[in-house]
Scaffold this motif. Structure first.
Motif, PDB file in Angstrom:
ATOM      1  N   THR A  77     -14.053   8.723 -14.109  1.00 38.21           N
ATOM      2  CA  THR A  77     -13.268   8.802 -12.882  1.00 38.21           C
ATOM      3  C   THR A  77     -12.126   9.779 -13.048  1.00 38.21           C
ATOM      4  OG1 THR A  77     -11.837   7.541 -11.383  1.00 38.21           O
ATOM      5  CG2 THR A  77     -11.972   6.767 -13.651  1.00 38.21           C
ATOM      6  N   ASP A  78     -11.801  10.480 -11.975  1.00 37.73           N
ATOM      7  CA  ASP A  78     -10.673  11.414 -12.030  1.00 37.73           C
ATOM      8  C   ASP A  78      -9.345  10.718 -11.754  1.00 37.73           C
ATOM      9  OD1 ASP A  78     -11.156  10.832  -9.420  1.00 37.73           O
ATOM     10  OD2 ASP A  78     -11.098  12.889  -8.679  1.00 37.73           O
ATOM     11  N   GLU A  79      -9.374   9.435 -11.434  1.00 35.52           N
ATOM     12  CA  GLU A  79      -8.144   8.676 -11.239  1.00 35.52           C
ATOM     13  C   GLU A  79      -7.651   8.124 -12.580  1.00 35.52           C
ATOM     14  OE1 GLU A  79      -7.606   6.136  -7.840  1.00 35.52           O
ATOM     15  OE2 GLU A  79      -9.579   6.698  -7.064  1.00 35.52           O
ATOM     16  N   PRO A  80      -6.348   7.919 -12.710  1.00 37.92           N
ATOM     17  CA  PRO A  80      -5.819   7.417 -13.981  1.00 37.92           C
ATOM     18  C   PRO A  80      -5.995   5.911 -14.161  1.00 37.92           C
ATOM     19  CG  PRO A  80      -4.024   7.780 -12.443  1.00 37.92           C
ATOM     20  CD  PRO A  80      -5.268   8.261 -11.758  1.00 37.92           C
ATOM     21  N   ASP A  81      -6.475   5.218 -13.143  1.00 35.90           N
ATOM     22  CA  ASP A  81      -6.555   3.763 -13.178  1.00 35.90           C
ATOM     23  C   ASP A  81      -7.992   3.290 -13.341  1.00 35.90           C
ATOM     24  OD1 ASP A  81      -3.655   3.216 -12.317  1.00 35.90           O
ATOM     25  OD2 ASP A  81      -4.383   4.483 -10.697  1.00 35.90           O
ATOM     26  N   PRO A  82      -8.168   2.100 -13.905  1.00 31.73           N
ATOM     27  CA  PRO A  82      -9.507   1.492 -13.927  1.00 31.73           C
ATOM     28  C   PRO A  82      -9.912   1.084 -12.515  1.00 31.73           C
ATOM     29  CG  PRO A  82      -7.883  -0.043 -14.782  1.00 31.73           C
ATOM     30  CD  PRO A  82      -7.172   1.255 -14.595  1.00 31.73           C
ATOM     31  N   PRO A  83     -11.163   0.688 -12.299  1.00 29.82           N
ATOM     32  CA  PRO A  83     -11.620   0.347 -10.944  1.00 29.82           C
ATOM     33  C   PRO A  83     -10.746  -0.711 -10.278  1.00 29.82           C
ATOM     34  CG  PRO A  83     -13.495   0.534 -12.416  1.00 29.82           C
ATOM     35  CD  PRO A  83     -12.277   0.653 -13.278  1.00 29.82           C
ATOM     36  N   TYR A  84     -10.439  -0.492  -9.017  1.00 33.57           N
ATOM     37  CA  TYR A  84      -9.599  -1.401  -8.243  1.00 33.57           C
ATOM     38  C   TYR A  84     -10.112  -1.460  -6.811  1.00 33.57           C
ATOM     39  CZ  TYR A  84      -7.452   2.948  -6.598  1.00 33.57           C
ATOM     40  OH  TYR A  84      -7.234   4.189  -6.063  1.00 33.57           O
ATOM     41  N   MET A  85      -9.666  -2.464  -6.061  1.00 42.10           N
ATOM     42  CA  MET A  85     -10.056  -2.637  -4.660  1.00 42.10           C
ATOM     43  C   MET A  85      -9.059  -1.920  -3.760  1.00 42.10           C
ATOM     44  SD  MET A  85      -9.136  -6.693  -4.411  1.00 42.10           S
ATOM     45  CE  MET A  85      -9.850  -7.036  -6.020  1.00 42.10           C
ATOM     46  N   ARG A  86      -9.566  -1.215  -2.774  1.00 44.56           N
ATOM     47  CA  ARG A  86      -8.714  -0.425  -1.888  1.00 44.56           C
ATOM     48  C   ARG A  86      -8.173  -1.191  -0.680  1.00 44.56           C
ATOM     49  NH1 ARG A  86      -9.162   4.769  -3.768  1.00 44.56           N
ATOM     50  NH2 ARG A  86     -11.133   5.305  -4.788  1.00 44.56           N
ATOM     51  N   PRO A  87      -8.879  -2.193  -0.130  1.00 42.22           N
ATOM     52  CA  PRO A  87      -8.362  -2.849   1.086  1.00 42.22           C
ATOM     53  C   PRO A  87      -6.930  -3.345   0.991  1.00 42.22           C
ATOM     54  CG  PRO A  87     -10.632  -3.502   0.730  1.00 42.22           C
ATOM     55  CD  PRO A  87     -10.238  -2.688  -0.462  1.00 42.22           C
ATOM     56  N   PRO A  88      -6.477  -3.943  -0.100  1.00 40.39           N
ATOM     57  CA  PRO A  88      -5.075  -4.408  -0.131  1.00 40.39           C
ATOM     58  C   PRO A  88      -4.049  -3.294  -0.003  1.00 40.39           C
ATOM     59  CG  PRO A  88      -6.355  -5.505  -1.840  1.00 40.39           C
ATOM     60  CD  PRO A  88      -7.211  -4.414  -1.298  1.00 40.39           C
ATOM     61  N   LEU A  89      -4.445  -2.042  -0.238  1.00 40.55           N
ATOM     62  CA  LEU A  89      -3.495  -0.940  -0.114  1.00 40.55           C
ATOM     63  C   LEU A  89      -2.981  -0.802   1.314  1.00 40.55           C
ATOM     64  CD1 LEU A  89      -5.212   1.829  -2.296  1.00 40.55           C
ATOM     65  CD2 LEU A  89      -3.359   0.284  -2.946  1.00 40.55           C
ATOM     66  N   SER A  90      -3.802  -1.188   2.274  1.00 34.01           N
ATOM     67  CA  SER A  90      -3.367  -1.099   3.670  1.00 34.01           C
ATOM     68  C   SER A  90      -3.183  -2.468   4.300  1.00 34.01           C
ATOM     69  CB  SER A  90      -4.403  -0.303   4.490  1.00 34.01           C
ATOM     70  OG  SER A  90      -5.676  -0.928   4.429  1.00 34.01           O
ATOM     71  N   LYS A  91      -3.338  -3.520   3.517  1.00 36.16           N
ATOM     72  CA  LYS A  91      -3.211  -4.876   4.071  1.00 36.16           C
ATOM     73  C   LYS A  91      -2.136  -5.663   3.316  1.00 36.16           C
ATOM     74  CE  LYS A  91      -8.033  -5.236   5.690  1.00 36.16           C
ATOM     75  NZ  LYS A  91      -8.570  -3.943   5.248  1.00 36.16           N
ATOM     76  N   GLU A  92      -2.561  -6.520   2.386  1.00 40.77           N
ATOM     77  CA  GLU A  92      -1.672  -7.528   1.802  1.00 40.77           C
ATOM     78  C   GLU A  92      -0.488  -6.956   1.034  1.00 40.77           C
ATOM     79  OE1 GLU A  92      -5.798  -9.437   1.980  1.00 40.77           O
ATOM     80  OE2 GLU A  92      -4.948  -7.465   1.535  1.00 40.77           O
ATOM     81  N   LEU A  93      -0.669  -5.812   0.364  1.00 38.30           N
ATOM     82  CA  LEU A  93       0.431  -5.280  -0.439  1.00 38.30           C
ATOM     83  C   LEU A  93       1.675  -4.999   0.404  1.00 38.30           C
ATOM     84  CD1 LEU A  93      -1.350  -2.846  -2.937  1.00 38.30           C
ATOM     85  CD2 LEU A  93      -0.212  -5.001  -3.455  1.00 38.30           C
TER      86      LEU A  93
END
Length: 729
Positions: free
Chosen positions: A281-297
């Motif tokens: 992956t080109d991202e620095p993070d391990p796999p994560y879920m994207r929905p909370p980025l626009s919801k619960e967080l």
């Protein structure tokens, strides 16, 4: 010598026939001598033209020619090998002279005799066949003591512990001892990690490249071979340290570090417990879920939420955005030697080229990784408005394209330090962010503006009456709505962004969030020769998500064939889970088609949410059946029942068997009313249900999935709505 043998096989019958003729002539001569003593035919056989004398001469001539030819071929072979050997040494010396400018003079030492012995045996192999010319055989062996042995195997490093007396000092050996020309940078790393041979072997190319092994061993014959090695380690390690961390081969290679890749890795390991899976992956993070980025967080009370990335779900339970902690994964270096396999994540690396025929990929640092089976789950990149891209650097600096963790952190910081923010886009992401930032506006005085070209929020998905109701709901969250807005130009003036609309309206703001869709990432299509769908975009795959015999595609980048609904491309979290899981199963031999319809959901805060499945397009005919909502009909209550904020993760494991319809009387179908507490919206194509939205109705998705799978025409959808028990209290 092989040519000599071939010539001899051709000439042998002729030679044997000549010998037979000679023997027959001898017998005839003996008989004639007994009958006619005065005749001397024997002289004619050896010197005269009569009898078999000519055949004998021909036989002798052919045998002599064969011997001479064999000797000449052997001489030319040995001489050619000697020339090629010298050219090879000269090329190695030229390369070493370029890289040895800063190398200390103490590295120039004599070569180990064991290495020379191996080289002597290697070059001398063709010599025994060249028996007629032994002198050229000694020529290469006499020259071997001066150059090093480029063909020495790894064992030479241990053989150098033998006493190296009396050999010629190889003063020019240091420049010549560099690695093989084709793979010198990689080969020098072979001796660079003597304490960890297993890691070094991971980066080792094919066996012939090990020829540079003597470089560490030949640095100082008087000292232990392990002492000079650190000097070479420092040089090679500093030049390409990243190569040591990348395995050269991965049985299962997953390109992309999103939800689809993680679901595939989990599926592969479930069916093949010893599988070795590498996620790049080109991202620095391990796999994560994207929905909370626009919801619960956004609704978290923790001021350090941008650092911890932990949030409370609607049910009050706390969880992390990451699927698994770092301890779940093994390092990429350990993947090849892991006895029980595992999942490794190679972060910060991007696959830039894919060789389908060679079954290998190239990373952005030119590292190559071969694979047995590969999954492409590259997802997509956020679209931007062309008018914003052409507006200049200052406008782009004040524009956020929301997709990753970094985007969430950046937007959270920006929203706390400005007075006005404008969200362009009325879809799922734009509406969710508008509600989230709208809640913050009541606390900090932030002005939140949302503009879109449709008449209402999510106008491309919801029927018009429900879209209008949703728009009013978003307004009550503190968001200023500007509908039917087409952006004409954006300029930066007086430290403000001015958004000029085509109808003449002007909007001033401090920051812009562009939420106008996703572009599937198909950068690898050209190098891999994979087909891109011209209608939907994305890699075109079959019903088994297969693009080639050992290549699969899942997630946002897959344009797949749905055996029920036809060719589609879906951009939702649950589809990434479903398609990733299916691709992982098929990578281990399941050969299953895509039939399990994925769902998606959106929450406009903790009180209003919906789940959808199939094709939900507002341009299709729709039928909605609604009922009065209760306190249980909210996203918060749904998560309390399911125990997870990511509802699809638990939901997609369920199956619908025999739904029991509600016995409560159903009201007539409602299409225009002021309040829509809860209900079901059916989307029709040719009078067949192809999509369903459950409005504030949760944990009923298996029933909706079965209705779409059956593909039947229903005379009364009001009766079908009873299956969801929306009329029960």
């Amino acid at each position: 010598m092989l040519k000599c043998r071939t010539v001899w096989k051709k000439l042998a019958p002729l030679a044997r026939s000549s010998s037979t003729v000679c023997r027959q002539n001898v017998r005839r001569a003996g008989l004639n001598n007994g009958r006619i003593p005065a005749c001397v035919p024997a002289a004619h056989m050896s010197t005269g033209p009569a009898g078999g004398g000519r055949e004998t001469q021909l036989y002798i001539l052919l045998v002599g020619a064969a011997c001479a030819g064999g000797g000449l071929y052997a001489y030319r072979t040995v001489t050619g090998d000697q020339k090629r050997y010298q050219q090879r040494i000269d090329e190695i010396a030229a390369r070493q002279n370029k890289t040895a400018a800063g190398e200390p003079a103490t590295l120039v030492q004599s070569e180990a005799p064991a290495v020379e012995a191996i080289e002597t045996e290697t070059v001398a192999e063709p010599a025994p066949e060249a028996a007629p010319s032994p002198e050229p055989e000694a020529a290469p062996s006499s020259e071997e003591p001066s150059p090093p042995a480029p063909d020495a195997e790894v064992a030479a490093s241990t053989e150098t512990t033998e006493t190296p007396p009396a050999d010629e000092p190889v003063l020019e050996a240091s420049p010549e001892e560099a690695a093989e020309p084709p793979a010198a940078p990689v080969v020098e790393e072979e001796p660079s990690l003597p304490p960890e041979p297993s890691s070094a072997e991971l980066t080792e190319p094919p066996a012939p490249v090990v020829e540079s092994e003597p470089t560490a061993a030949a640095e100082s014959p008087a000292a232990e071979p392990t002492e000079p090695q650190p000097e070479v380690v420092a040089e090679s390690g500093d030049s390409s340290p990243a190569i040591l961390k990348v395995p050269s081969h991965a049985p299962y290679l997953l390109i992309g570090g999103g939800t689809a890749s993680f679901a595939a890795a989990r599926s592969i390991r479930a069916r093949d417990p010893g599988a070795k899976v590498l996620i790049v992956t080109d991202e620095p993070d391990p796999p994560y879920m994207r929905p909370p980025l626009s919801k619960e967080l956004w609704f978290s009370d923790d001021p350090s939420v941008t650092e911890t990335l932990r949030f409370k779900q609607w049910n009050g339970k706390e969880r992390s955005i990451y699927f698994q902690p770092p301890s779940f994964y093994i390092s990429a270096e350990e993947l090849d030697s892991a006895e029980n396999g595992g999942v490794a994540v190679l972060s910060g690396k991007k696959v830039v080229h894919m060789d389908v025929r060679g079954n290998k990929v190239k990373l952005d640092d030119d590292t190559e990784i071969s694979y047995d089976k590969c999954l492409i789950a590259t997802g997509g990149v956020p679209r931007n408005l062309q008018v914003i891209e052409r507006a200049g650097e200052e406008v782009m600096k004040r524009t956020t394209l929301f997709r990753k963790i970094e985007d969430f952190k950046s937007l959270d910081k920006v929203s706390r330090n400005i007075k006005s923010i404008t969200i362009v886009g009325g879809g799922f992401l734009g509406s969710e962010l508008a509600c989230a930032l709208g809640r913050r506006s009541t606390e900090s005085g932030l002005e939140v503006i949302q503009m879109f070209p449709e008449k209402g929020n999510m106008g491309k998905v919801l029927p018009e009456y429900l879209s209008n109701w949703t728009t009013e709901k978003v307004k009550r969250e503190g968001v200023k709505i500007i509908s039917e807005a087409l952006v004409k130009a954006v300029v930066c003036k007086d430290d403000k962004l001015e958004i000029q609309l085509k109808d003449g309206r002007l909007v001033k703001t401090d920051h812009i969030v562009a939420a106008v869709g996703l572009e599937p990432n198909v950068d690898l299509a050209k190098s891999a020769g994979l087909e891109v769908d011209s209608d939907f975009g994305g890699f075109r795959v079959n019903a088994e998500l297969q693009a080639r015999s050992n290549i699969w595609v899942a997630g946002d980048a897959a344009c797949f064939y749905d055996i029920r609904l036809g060719r589609r491309r879906v951009e939702h979290h649950d589809h990434a889970v479903v398609s990733g899981r299916l691709a992982g199963e098929n990578m281990t031999g399941a050969s299953k088609p895509y039939w399990h319809q994925s769902m998606f959901w959106s929450d406009l805060g903790p009180d209003v949410g919906y789940e959808a499945i199939g094709i939900v397009d507002s341009s299709l005919p729709t039928v909605g059946v609604f009922a009065k909502a209760t306190a249980k009909d909210t996203p918060k209550a749904a998560t309390e029942q399911s125990g997870t904020g990511i509802r699809s993760e638990s939901e997609t494991e369920d199956t619908a068997t025999s739904p029991v319809a509600s016995s409560s009387p159903a009201p007539a179908m409602v299409q225009h009313q002021d309040e829509y507490g809860k209900g079901v919206i059916f989307y029709l194509r040719d009078k067949v249900v192809v999509g369903i939205i459950l409005w504030n109705v949760f944990n009923r998705m298996p029933i909706a999935r079965k209705i779409i799978k059956d593909g039947e025409e229903h005379a009364d959808l009001n009766e079908v709505a009873k299956l969801f028990n929306i009329h029960d209290d």
